[in-house]
Every structure is written in structure tokens, then in C-alpha cells.
Design a protein around this motif. Structure first.
Motif, short mmCIF file in Angstrom:
data_model
loop_
_atom_site.label_atom_id
_atom_site.label_comp_id
_atom_site.label_asym_id
_atom_site.label_seq_id
_atom_site.Cartn_x
_atom_site.Cartn_y
_atom_site.Cartn_z
N MET A 102 0.85 -1.19 0.00
CA MET A 102 0.00 0.00 0.00
C MET A 102 0.89 1.25 0.00
N ALA A 103 0.54 2.23 -0.79
CA ALA A 103 1.31 3.46 -0.87
C ALA A 103 1.17 4.29 0.39
N ARG A 104 2.27 4.88 0.79
CA ARG A 104 2.23 5.78 1.95
C ARG A 104 1.58 7.09 1.52
N LYS A 105 0.86 7.70 2.45
CA LYS A 105 0.20 8.97 2.22
C LYS A 105 0.75 9.99 3.21
N ALA A 106 0.49 11.26 2.94
CA ALA A 106 0.98 12.32 3.80
C ALA A 106 0.04 13.50 3.82
N THR A 107 0.14 14.27 4.88
CA THR A 107 -0.56 15.54 4.97
C THR A 107 0.37 16.52 5.66
N ASP A 108 0.26 17.78 5.31
CA ASP A 108 1.16 18.81 5.81
C ASP A 108 0.34 20.03 6.20
N ILE A 117 2.65 14.71 8.57
CA ILE A 117 2.33 13.34 8.99
C ILE A 117 2.38 12.44 7.77
N SER A 118 3.07 11.29 7.88
CA SER A 118 3.07 10.34 6.78
C SER A 118 2.97 8.93 7.31
N GLU A 136 -2.52 5.13 4.81
CA GLU A 136 -3.64 6.08 4.71
C GLU A 136 -4.49 6.14 5.98
N ASP A 137 -4.88 5.01 6.52
CA ASP A 137 -5.73 5.02 7.71
C ASP A 137 -5.01 5.61 8.92
N GLU A 138 -3.70 5.36 9.03
CA GLU A 138 -2.92 5.92 10.13
C GLU A 138 -2.85 7.44 10.02
N VAL A 139 -2.59 7.92 8.82
CA VAL A 139 -2.48 9.37 8.61
C VAL A 139 -3.83 10.04 8.85
N LEU A 140 -4.89 9.43 8.36
CA LEU A 140 -6.23 9.99 8.55
C LEU A 140 -6.53 10.11 10.04
N ARG A 148 -9.23 13.01 4.06
CA ARG A 148 -8.92 11.90 3.16
C ARG A 148 -8.69 12.40 1.73
N GLY A 149 -9.52 13.33 1.29
CA GLY A 149 -9.40 13.87 -0.06
C GLY A 149 -8.17 14.73 -0.27
N SER A 150 -7.60 15.24 0.81
CA SER A 150 -6.43 16.12 0.69
C SER A 150 -5.11 15.37 0.84
N LEU A 151 -5.15 14.09 1.16
CA LEU A 151 -3.91 13.33 1.33
C LEU A 151 -3.16 13.23 0.02
N LYS A 152 -1.84 13.28 0.13
CA LYS A 152 -0.96 13.17 -1.05
C LYS A 152 -0.09 11.95 -0.89
N ASP A 153 0.46 11.49 -1.99
CA ASP A 153 1.44 10.40 -1.91
C ASP A 153 2.66 10.92 -1.16
N SER A 154 3.16 10.11 -0.25
CA SER A 154 4.31 10.49 0.56
C SER A 154 5.59 10.37 -0.27
N VAL A 155 6.45 11.32 -0.11
CA VAL A 155 7.75 11.30 -0.78
C VAL A 155 8.67 10.39 0.01
N PRO A 156 9.33 9.42 -0.64
CA PRO A 156 10.23 8.52 0.08
C PRO A 156 11.27 9.30 0.90
N GLY A 157 11.48 8.83 2.12
CA GLY A 157 12.45 9.46 2.99
C GLY A 157 11.91 10.57 3.85
N THR A 158 10.59 10.85 3.75
CA THR A 158 10.01 11.90 4.58
C THR A 158 9.17 11.32 5.67
#
Length: 63
Positions: A1-7, A21-22, A25-29, A53-63
Motif C-alpha cells: 500500500m502506498a504511503r500517504k501524507a498531509t502537511d 504526517i506520513s 492512509e488510515d494511520e495518517v487519517l 482523506r481527499g487532501s492526502l498526497k502520496d508520501s515522498v520517500p524518505g520523509t
């Protein structure tokens, strides 16, 4: 599953919060909603959760 992030810096706020936060998805939400309620004084509603949930972005590796 792809990591998600919010800033918090993506949304203007009076507090100038800079939390990033990255994770899965459920953890970030869950963490983002808890943060928005406790720090930004929002109310935990289904609408808030869908907005986050709609504002989450794909997390950049290493962040």
C-alpha cells in the motif's frame, strides 16, 4: 500500500502549524483528524474525515 501524507503548511492557519504526517492512509487519517481536533479546534465529523482523506498526497520517500 502506498504511503500517504498531509502537511499543515498546505492550509493557512492562525497558529502557523508545520506538522507533517506520513504513513499508511488510515494511520495518517486518524492522526490528522486527532491533530485537527486537539490543536486546530475542529470538530470530528464525517465531513472533516472526508475532507482530510481527499487532501492526502502520496508520501515522498524518505520523509
Amino acid at each position: 500500500m502506498a504511503r500517504k501524507a498531509t502537511d499543515c503548511r498546505d492550509t493557512p492557519s492562525v497558529s502557523g502549524c508545520s506538522l507533517y504526517i506520513s504513513g499508511e492512509e488510515d494511520e495518517v487519517l486518524r492522526a490528522a483528524v486527532e491533530h485537527m481536533v486537539s490543536v486546530h479546534e475542529h470538530t470530528d465529523t464525517p465531513e472533516l474525515r472526508e475532507e482530510v482523506r481527499g487532501s492526502l498526497k502520496d508520501s515522498v520517500p524518505g520523509t
